[in-house]
Design a protein around this motif. Sequence first.
Motif, mmCIF file in Angstrom:
data_model
loop_
_atom_site.group_PDB
_atom_site.id
_atom_site.type_symbol
_atom_site.label_atom_id
_atom_site.label_comp_id
_atom_site.label_asym_id
_atom_site.label_seq_id
_atom_site.Cartn_x
_atom_site.Cartn_y
_atom_site.Cartn_z
ATOM 1 N N PRO A 12 1.017 -18.919 7.497
ATOM 2 C CA PRO A 12 1.382 -17.946 8.542
ATOM 3 C C PRO A 12 0.261 -17.808 9.570
ATOM 4 C CG PRO A 12 0.457 -16.775 6.682
ATOM 5 C CD PRO A 12 0.367 -18.253 6.344
ATOM 6 N N PHE A 13 0.605 -17.270 10.722
ATOM 7 C CA PHE A 13 -0.346 -16.934 11.769
ATOM 8 C C PHE A 13 -0.116 -15.476 12.175
ATOM 9 C CE2 PHE A 13 0.094 -21.518 12.155
ATOM 10 C CZ PHE A 13 -1.201 -21.952 12.404
ATOM 11 N N GLY A 14 -1.121 -14.901 12.847
ATOM 12 C CA GLY A 14 -0.977 -13.548 13.369
ATOM 13 C C GLY A 14 -1.491 -12.499 12.409
ATOM 14 N N GLN A 15 -1.987 -11.430 12.998
ATOM 15 C CA GLN A 15 -2.500 -10.326 12.208
ATOM 16 C C GLN A 15 -2.166 -9.048 12.957
ATOM 17 O OE1 GLN A 15 -4.299 -7.708 11.366
ATOM 18 N NE2 GLN A 15 -6.064 -8.211 10.129
ATOM 19 N N VAL A 16 -1.040 -8.426 12.617
ATOM 20 C CA VAL A 16 -0.569 -7.266 13.370
ATOM 21 C C VAL A 16 -1.283 -5.980 12.965
ATOM 22 C CG1 VAL A 16 1.703 -8.235 13.841
ATOM 23 C CG2 VAL A 16 1.348 -6.934 11.749
ATOM 24 N N ASP A 17 -2.029 -6.041 11.846
ATOM 25 C CA ASP A 17 -2.880 -4.930 11.445
ATOM 26 C C ASP A 17 -2.101 -3.637 11.204
ATOM 27 O OD1 ASP A 17 -5.871 -3.262 12.636
ATOM 28 O OD2 ASP A 17 -5.415 -4.120 10.685
ATOM 29 N N LEU A 18 -0.896 -3.747 10.650
ATOM 30 C CA LEU A 18 -0.133 -2.564 10.263
ATOM 31 C C LEU A 18 -0.183 -2.434 8.747
ATOM 32 C CD1 LEU A 18 3.083 -2.622 12.482
ATOM 33 C CD2 LEU A 18 1.067 -1.202 12.743
ATOM 34 N N ASP A 19 -0.598 -1.292 8.280
ATOM 35 C CA ASP A 19 -0.681 -1.037 6.846
ATOM 36 C C ASP A 19 0.708 -0.658 6.329
ATOM 37 O OD1 ASP A 19 -1.151 -0.234 4.271
ATOM 38 O OD2 ASP A 19 -2.628 1.307 4.778
ATOM 39 N N PRO A 20 1.315 -1.502 5.489
ATOM 40 C CA PRO A 20 2.668 -1.186 5.002
ATOM 41 C C PRO A 20 2.725 0.068 4.150
ATOM 42 C CG PRO A 20 1.735 -3.035 3.774
ATOM 43 C CD PRO A 20 0.798 -2.756 4.920
ATOM 44 N N GLU A 21 1.567 0.509 3.650
ATOM 45 C CA GLU A 21 1.540 1.715 2.816
ATOM 46 C C GLU A 21 1.236 2.975 3.627
ATOM 47 O OE1 GLU A 21 2.488 1.564 -0.183
ATOM 48 O OE2 GLU A 21 2.487 -0.604 -0.441
ATOM 49 N N ALA A 22 1.010 2.847 4.939
ATOM 50 C CA ALA A 22 0.683 4.007 5.772
ATOM 51 C C ALA A 22 1.833 5.003 5.772
ATOM 52 C CB ALA A 22 0.374 3.562 7.193
#
Length: 334
Positions: free
Chosen positions: A187-197
């Motif tokens: 994969p590529f990309g790093q959206v930096d969203l915490d799925p546990e937020a």
Amino acid sequence: MSHQIRIVGSDVCFGCEPGETILDAALKAGIEMPYSCRKGVCGNCAARVEGGDFERGTVSAEATPPGQELLCQCRPRADLAIAPSSWRRLEPGARKRLQLKVYRNTLAAPDVSLLQLRLPAGQRAKFRAGQYLQVQLPDGERRSYSMANPPHESDGVQLHVRHVAGGRFSALVADLQPGDLLDVELPFGQVDLDPEAGGPLLCVCGGTGFAPVKSLLDDLAKRKSARSVTLIWGARDRAGLYLLEHTAKWARALPNWRFVAALEDGAEAKALGAFHGRVDAAVRALASELPRGGEVYCCGAPPMVSAVRAACVDAMQLPAERFHADIFVPGPAG
């Protein structure tokens, strides 16, 4: 001679070859930081750069926070120190090159193909919601497409491909048949969203910018997230909301859910009960009703993302670091 790049506040240091960007050197060294377009447009890779000299490539001024630089466009001329918003070490073997087989190729709209690809038997695609892959064309050029399926559906990937006049890959999609093979890397990309937020999440997308949003929201639904989620999806007309029925699944799965369709065609907006206008106008009009203190994830063409960014800052007083952009920039992958 390579230059040494140090991450501030750590003992991590990696080499960067002459003419190489800091972001590319970091990824080659197994260090991942927030990034998306790799073309100086989205602003995700912004970081403070300290000491030394560097060459700055073409960047979007409005996507570059004051006092920071876009690492995808910085080519050092000396040793440097950088302070990215976050970083992590890539797991060994996290990125793979695979031949995927076309399983199904259907039209979701007159100008959008849903391409379902299967991995080789016994293999799985490990990725995070919102990431993308690169398709390699016969001449070696690459095109980037977001995975529209959530990570737990790991035996294949779904791509949403808009038919673009002169598009190298989209021109090939219409002729793809079940059994055809595609060379991809992911994969590529790093959206930096915490799925546990747990804070509120506002997703804003235009057209096939819906693809990574679908992956994110399907993932939240699988996790039985209780966070407040609002989706604003815009298009010129009803056909542009090519998987509108899918939003009903999120209405059932996410307890604090709101969906706003935004159509530029006034007659179709009225018939659908949608907001009449662009997505950035919808953000401004609904700002007082939208939950505060959370994050915004926006995906689509550069002008749309830029307009939404401005609307979120102006109308919602959103801090810049809480705006996450996945910008669809046409042309070869960066």
